[in-house]
Design an enzyme around this catalytic site. Structure first.
Site, short mmCIF file in Angstrom:
data_model
loop_
_atom_site.label_atom_id
_atom_site.label_comp_id
_atom_site.label_asym_id
_atom_site.label_seq_id
_atom_site.Cartn_x
_atom_site.Cartn_y
_atom_site.Cartn_z
N SER A 99 6.26 -19.45 4.68
CA SER A 99 6.34 -18.91 3.32
C SER A 99 5.90 -19.85 2.21
O SER A 99 5.77 -19.41 1.06
CB SER A 99 7.77 -18.44 3.03
OG SER A 99 8.00 -17.20 3.64
N SER B 71 6.30 -15.71 1.64
CA SER B 71 7.11 -15.09 0.62
C SER B 71 7.10 -15.81 -0.73
O SER B 71 7.52 -15.23 -1.73
CB SER B 71 8.56 -15.01 1.12
OG SER B 71 9.12 -16.30 1.21
N LYS C 229 10.97 -21.02 -7.26
CA LYS C 229 11.11 -19.77 -6.51
C LYS C 229 12.51 -19.23 -6.72
O LYS C 229 13.49 -19.97 -6.62
CB LYS C 229 10.85 -20.04 -5.03
CG LYS C 229 10.86 -18.79 -4.16
CD LYS C 229 10.53 -19.15 -2.71
CE LYS C 229 10.47 -17.94 -1.81
NZ LYS C 229 10.12 -18.30 -0.41
#
Lengths: 497, 110
Positions: free
Chosen positions: A177, A153, A78
């Site tokens: 997330s 997210s 990420k």
């Protein structure tokens, strides 16, 4: 042989046994990402050169007989975790051109364990969002239906694993997330206990909530990855000193005798009936294997989203004060004074959702409003934690849906921030309490507003006591031995072999 | 008769908050944020229903003590590396516009 959907455990075994080289595996995934990702938008950056160099090192280590737990496993990171020499954006224009001088501790540990970093994965800007649509670099699409969101997210982290663009990824979880996108993309994702994994090199959103964790296609892969990244780190003083157990052996244990708490407030208004059916069937599967359901009550459930959004935005408003155009990232040109430079840089660099949260957080901390908002939320946070801990005193883990519904359409909730926040109803409580939680696939269901629409993944959430990752993985792995939801593949991944 | 909900936040409050957060907002955005923040503040007002009498705030779920380590000399980021991401560098320092308004940008003399 279809490398794309092999488990991380199996890839590592084959590379160690020299059945396939790490370089071959890396080429296969890089090639797949180059062909497939234009439709999905998972990667913000692919690093073929770095990945192949790293794979060659892994092959050399194997030739020397080194025993690495993630030997040649292709991994996506990420883009809120720093990677040395590799542009890191946090999905924001304000970090334009930022090249970190060091690796986040969890990234460094993955590399040391033989993992090969393919590139950086898309996300909601500064991890603020539940759909992936808040990235400054365009949305990620759900591999199960590209007209729908992958969740957020950690949007790219979940979608890439789902589509077979990497075997494993790192996400971060502040209020859900990791778990929410894992649920919407039909993969497994684990948020560790607060402090289990070092936050060094994790670009801060809300420091009392942020945790990095793995996303994978099985509980076993989560276990291996967590075993690598967990444990104390001299560079993060909030990291817990407890030794890291053997999570993989926990996966082998039987679910017989597990007491599974079922919070009645999580199965009420707002939960789509088709999602509820899948979650109840999952509970029945575990109970048929010897687990026991226990009724628990979490009456503060309706207050968790409010509590979370006040605390998370307050912390964010403070953490994001560092983006001022002085030391790194964007600087708006042509400002006459320092204050003007700050204001114009931040207005140009932050997207709408980040600006909204900075304002909400600043407001909640303002003199005159602090007691009514931030302080009250912190008090309710203690009550929420105590309530969860007393429920967990009566059971080994808590079972719930991960999300109230399946993946929604792109654009469906962007005009209504509050509706977007409410999709975090089941995930925020574990975050506020610092508890570990996992989401695993437990069924397929059509969207509530389109009963004849596509079948989309449903996620099952399991919440454990502090440092209870082993019990979560035990239940999750047992469920995956009894069902095949976790090996279902999305249509977008099938179209191109 | 329609029930009148008091405004949770005014446009002026949004402007003041934005100045505190060093965020420049266009007038159209002030309007939109006033509306959106108002709705969010309306929603979170439900926390008023929770009895928090005598409850100590929980600011952090984890570590309550500060761990100690030996004070040892270790590797640190070299200055050149630390400056590499800076938008503007002068004489091995981060360069910024004049800090004291009314003075020249030249090192704040006078």
């Amino acid at each position: 042989m279809d490398l794309a959907f092999l488990s991380a455990v199996e890839i590592s075994r084959q590379v160690r046994a020299r059945q396939v080289s790490a370089v071959e595996v890396t080429r296969h995934f890089l090639d797949r990402a180059a062909r497939l990702d234009a439709r999905l938008g998972c990667f913000l950056l692919l690093d073929p050169e770095g990945a192949l160099a790293q794979a060659a090192e892994v092959d050399a280590a194997c030739a020397r007989g080194e025993d690495l737990p993630l030997c040649g496993v292709p991994i996506g990171i990420k883009d809120i975790l720093c990677t040395r020499g590799l542009t890191t954006t946090a999905g924001s224009r304000i970090l334009a051109g930022f090249v970190p001088p060091y690796d986040a501790t969890c990234v460094e540990r993955l590399r040391r364990a033989g993992g090969v970093v393919l590139g950086k994965l898309n996300l909601d800007e500064f991890a603020m969002g539940s759909s992936g649509e808040n990235s400054a670099f365009g949305p990620t699409r759900n591999p199960w239906d590209p007209s729908r969101v992958p969740g957020g997210s950690s949007s790219g982290s979940a979608a890439a694993v789902s589509a077979g663009l990497c075997a494993l990824s790192l996400g971060t979880d502040t209020g859900g997330s990791i778990r929410q996108p894992a649920a919407l993309c039909g993969v497994s994702g684990l948020k560790p206990t607060y402090g289990r994994v070092s936050r060094h090199g994790l670009i801060a959103f809300a420091s009392s909530l942020d945790q990095a964790g793995p996303i994978a296609r099985s509980a076993e892969d989560l276990a291996v990855c967590l075993g690598v990244i967990a444990g104390p780190d001299p560079l993060d003083s909030t990291c817990l000193p407890e030794p890291v157990p053997d999570y993989l052996s926990a996966c082998a244990a039987s679910p017989a005798g597990l007491r599974i708490g079922v919070p009645r407030q999580y199965f009420s208004e707002g939960l789509e009936p088709a999602v509820e059916r899948c979650v109840r069937q999952a509970l029945a599967v575990l109970c048929a294997a010897g687990a026991v359901a226990v009724d628990v009550s979490l009456p503060l459930t309706p207050h968790t989203v409010s509590t979370y959004y006040l605390i998370a935005t307050a912390e964010a408003s403070s953490n994001l004060a560092r983006y001022d155009g002085v030391r790194y990232g964007l600087r708006a040109a042509g400002s006459a004074s320092l204050t003007e430079m700050y204001e114009r840089t931040r207005a140009a660099g932050f997207g709408a959702e980040v600006r909204r949260r900075i304002l909400l957080g600043t407001y909640a901390l303002r003199s005159g409003y602090y007691d009514a908002y931030y302080r009250r939320a912190s008090q309710v946070r203690r009550l929420i934690r105590d309530e969860l801990l007393s429920a967990l005193a009566r059971c080994d883990l808590i079972l719930s849906p991960t999300t109230p519904g399946v993946a929604f359409r792109l654009g469906e909730r962007t005009e209504d921030p509050l509706a977007m926040y409410l999709s975090d109803i089941y995930t925020t409580s574990a975050s506020l309490a610092g508890l570990p939680a996992v989401s695993i696939p437990c069924g397929l269901a059509p969207p509530a507003d389109d009963p004849d629409g596509p079948l989309l993944p449903v996620g099952l959430q399991l919440i454990g006591p502090p440092l209870g990752e082993s019990v979560l993985l035990r239940a999750a792995a047992a469920f995956q031995r009894l069902t095949d939801w976790h090996v279902r593949r999305p249509p977008a991944a099938m179209e191109i072999p | 008769m329609l029930e009148c909900t008091p405004m949770r936040i005014t446009a002026e409050e949004v402007r003041i908050t934005a100045r505190m957060a060093r965020l420049r907002l266009e007038e159209a955005e002030v309007e939109r944020m006033t509306l959106e923040l108002g709705r969010i503040l309306d929603y979170v007002a439900s926390l008023e229903q929770v009895d928090t009498t005598g409850v100590a705030p929980l600011d952090h779920p984890g570590v309550l003590t500060c761990p100690l380590r030996p004070d040892e000399v270790g590797a640190h980021l070299p200055q050149r590396e630390a400056l590499r991401n800076a938008p503007l560098v002068e004489q091995e320092h981060f360069a910024v516009p004049a800090i004291l308004v009314g003075l020249s940008a030249e090192r704040g003399e006078g």
